[in-house]
Write an enzyme that holds these catalytic residues in place. Structure first.
Site, PDB file in Angstrom:
ATOM      1  N   TYR A 174      11.758   4.518   5.153  1.00 34.76           N
ATOM      2  CA  TYR A 174      10.394   4.802   4.705  1.00 34.76           C
ATOM      3  C   TYR A 174       9.376   4.451   5.800  1.00 34.76           C
ATOM      4  CZ  TYR A 174      11.078   5.997  -0.276  1.00 34.76           C
ATOM      5  OH  TYR A 174      11.391   6.624  -1.450  1.00 34.76           O
ATOM      6  N   SER A 175       9.142   3.171   6.009  1.00 35.04           N
ATOM      7  CA  SER A 175       8.084   2.724   6.920  1.00 35.04           C
ATOM      8  C   SER A 175       8.355   3.140   8.365  1.00 35.04           C
ATOM      9  CB  SER A 175       7.937   1.197   6.862  1.00 35.04           C
ATOM     10  OG  SER A 175       7.524   0.778   5.582  1.00 35.04           O
ATOM     11  N   GLU A 208      12.632   0.438  -7.123  1.00 39.58           N
ATOM     12  CA  GLU A 208      12.760  -0.725  -6.242  1.00 39.58           C
ATOM     13  C   GLU A 208      11.976  -1.914  -6.784  1.00 39.58           C
ATOM     14  OE1 GLU A 208      12.127  -1.961  -1.537  1.00 39.58           O
ATOM     15  OE2 GLU A 208      11.135  -0.183  -2.331  1.00 39.58           O
ATOM     16  N   SER A 219       3.618  -4.102  -0.481  1.00 39.62           N
ATOM     17  CA  SER A 219       2.974  -5.403  -0.321  1.00 39.62           C
ATOM     18  C   SER A 219       2.197  -5.806  -1.570  1.00 39.62           C
ATOM     19  CB  SER A 219       2.021  -5.378   0.884  1.00 39.62           C
ATOM     20  OG  SER A 219       0.877  -4.594   0.582  1.00 39.62           O
TER      21      SER A 219
END
Length: 398
Positions: free
Chosen positions: A133-134, A248, A376
């Protein structure tokens, strides 16, 4: 322990307890399937027997359909099973991103071919997955990702870089968000499955302050993804990817058993007790009690949510609330444990510190990442404000 009513559920608890007592090797009590920084644990005979038993029972993926190897348990039954596993210190040998993230996503969005090819190996614990993803320039603003996926005729050609790909150095497959249209942002993203065992994939572990490397940089250079390994429609990956994030976060907020001594037990050992047998430090005692109350309230809230779902296994935006609550409570618990150990809570290595003290320090350091991964703390607050509280979106983003 969860307390769901009904004779059927109580009968299931008895069944689960008897089966676990008969099949879980006592040598594995308190063990895990992954040693931080060392990859998959060695396949001892006891580990092999435990994995095979859980696979045959379908209890590694308890709520999945039987046709893919699951047990089709209800939500409350799955919680009872988790209770009974925690009771004897058992672990799920199939636990990982396959079970908690890509598996549920394929059940919802995958084709029948994708389910048949990818779900049974997950159920049997035969493969490991990682998450692409990131990127270095696409973290909180994930939709800015630039890893390109181009049509190469009989397959997809992928070029780009991902970061924080947990467990990539051990993974067999990667579920990945890629850009298939450069003219649009969210609507130009697709969701593909990539075999990690090919020349076009390079993985570089990132060593963290805890001393191990669960996170990695991953580079794709003309990597290949098969045409039948795109999940969802072309340029429809943002919807699939967001759904996976809910799964998740649901996993990140799930009630778990507590291995080893509790902070209260450790405090009596390291700080001492008063004449009434209570923790001698009044302030520390009150803070440990407050954290215990928060933790028990959190677990009971989770159990209540599962019971009220009445069989609906799909997570919602409420997982953002539970994810944030769980990470904060867990970090506070780790901070309290380090504090009450005093000098012994600073041990990194050497004979002056016990194995418990050294592992506690490493867990405390690793735990700093929990308010970052799976989205986050700040991103979760944004989700809560927009999707639950209905506050206006001042960023004007999709």
């Amino acid at each position: 322990m969860a307390d769901f009513g009904g004779p059927d559920l109580e009968a299931f608890r008895v069944e689960a307890r008897q089966w676990l007592d008969a099949n879980f090797p006592k040598s594995l009590r308190g063990a895990d399937d992954m040693t931080p920084g060392e990859g998959p644990a060695s396949e001892t005979e006891d580990r092999k027997r435990w994995k095979q038993a859980m696979a045959e029972k379908g209890w590694g993926t308890p709520t999945w359909p039987r046709q893919y190897g699951g047990a089709e348990l209800s939500g409350p039954e799955a919680v009872v099973l988790a209770d009974e596993m925690n009771r004897i210190g058992a672990y799920n040998p199939m636990a990982g991103m396959g079970v908690s993230m890509i598996g549920p996503t394929l059940l919802e969005y995958g084709t029948e071919d994708q389910k048949q090819r990818h779900l049974p190996p997950i159920v049997r614990g035969e493969i490991r997955w990682c998450q692409g993803y990131s990127e270095p320039g696409a973290g909180s603003d994930l939709a800015s990702l630039q890893t390109r996926c181009e049509d190469a005729g009989d397959h997809w050609r992928i070029n780009g870089q991902k970061i924080w790909t947990s467990g990539a150095q051990y993974a067999d497959w990667c579920f990945c968000l890629v850009r298939t249209d450069t003219t649009k942002k969210h609507e130009g993203i697709s969701f593909v499955l990539i075999n990690m065992h090919q020349p076009g994939v390079e993985v570089r572990p990132i060593k963290l302050i805890a001393g191990h490397s669960p996170f990695c940089e991953t580079f794709f250079t003309d990597a290949r993804a098969e045409k039948n390994d795109m999940v969802g429609p072309l340029n429809g990956g943002w919807t699939v990817g967001k759904r996976l994030l809910q799964f998740e976060r649901s996993g990140s907020s799930r009630p778990r058993g507590e291995a080893g001594p509790t902070p209260a037990e450790l405090a009596k050992q390291y700080v001492g007790v008063d004449e009434k047998g209570r923790i001698a430090d009044v302030d520390l005692r009150s803070r440990i009690a407050a954290n215990d109350i928060d933790r028990h309230a959190f677990v009971l809230t989770q159990y209540r949510a599962i019971a009220e779902a009445k069989g609906n296994q799909s997570p919602s935006a409420a997982t953002s609330i539970m994810k944030n609550a769980n990470t904060v409570i867990t970090q506070q618990r780790q901070e309290l444990t380090i504090e009450l150990m005093g000098y012994h809570g600073l041990g990194w290595d050497g004979d002056d510190f016990s194995e418990l003290e050294r592992s506690t320090v490493r867990s405390w350091l690793s735990g700093k990442a929990t308010t970052i991964f799976a989205g986050s703390y700040e991103v979760q607050n944004n989700i809560i404000s927009k999707r639950i509280l209905g506050l206006p979106d001042t960023t004007q983003s999709n």
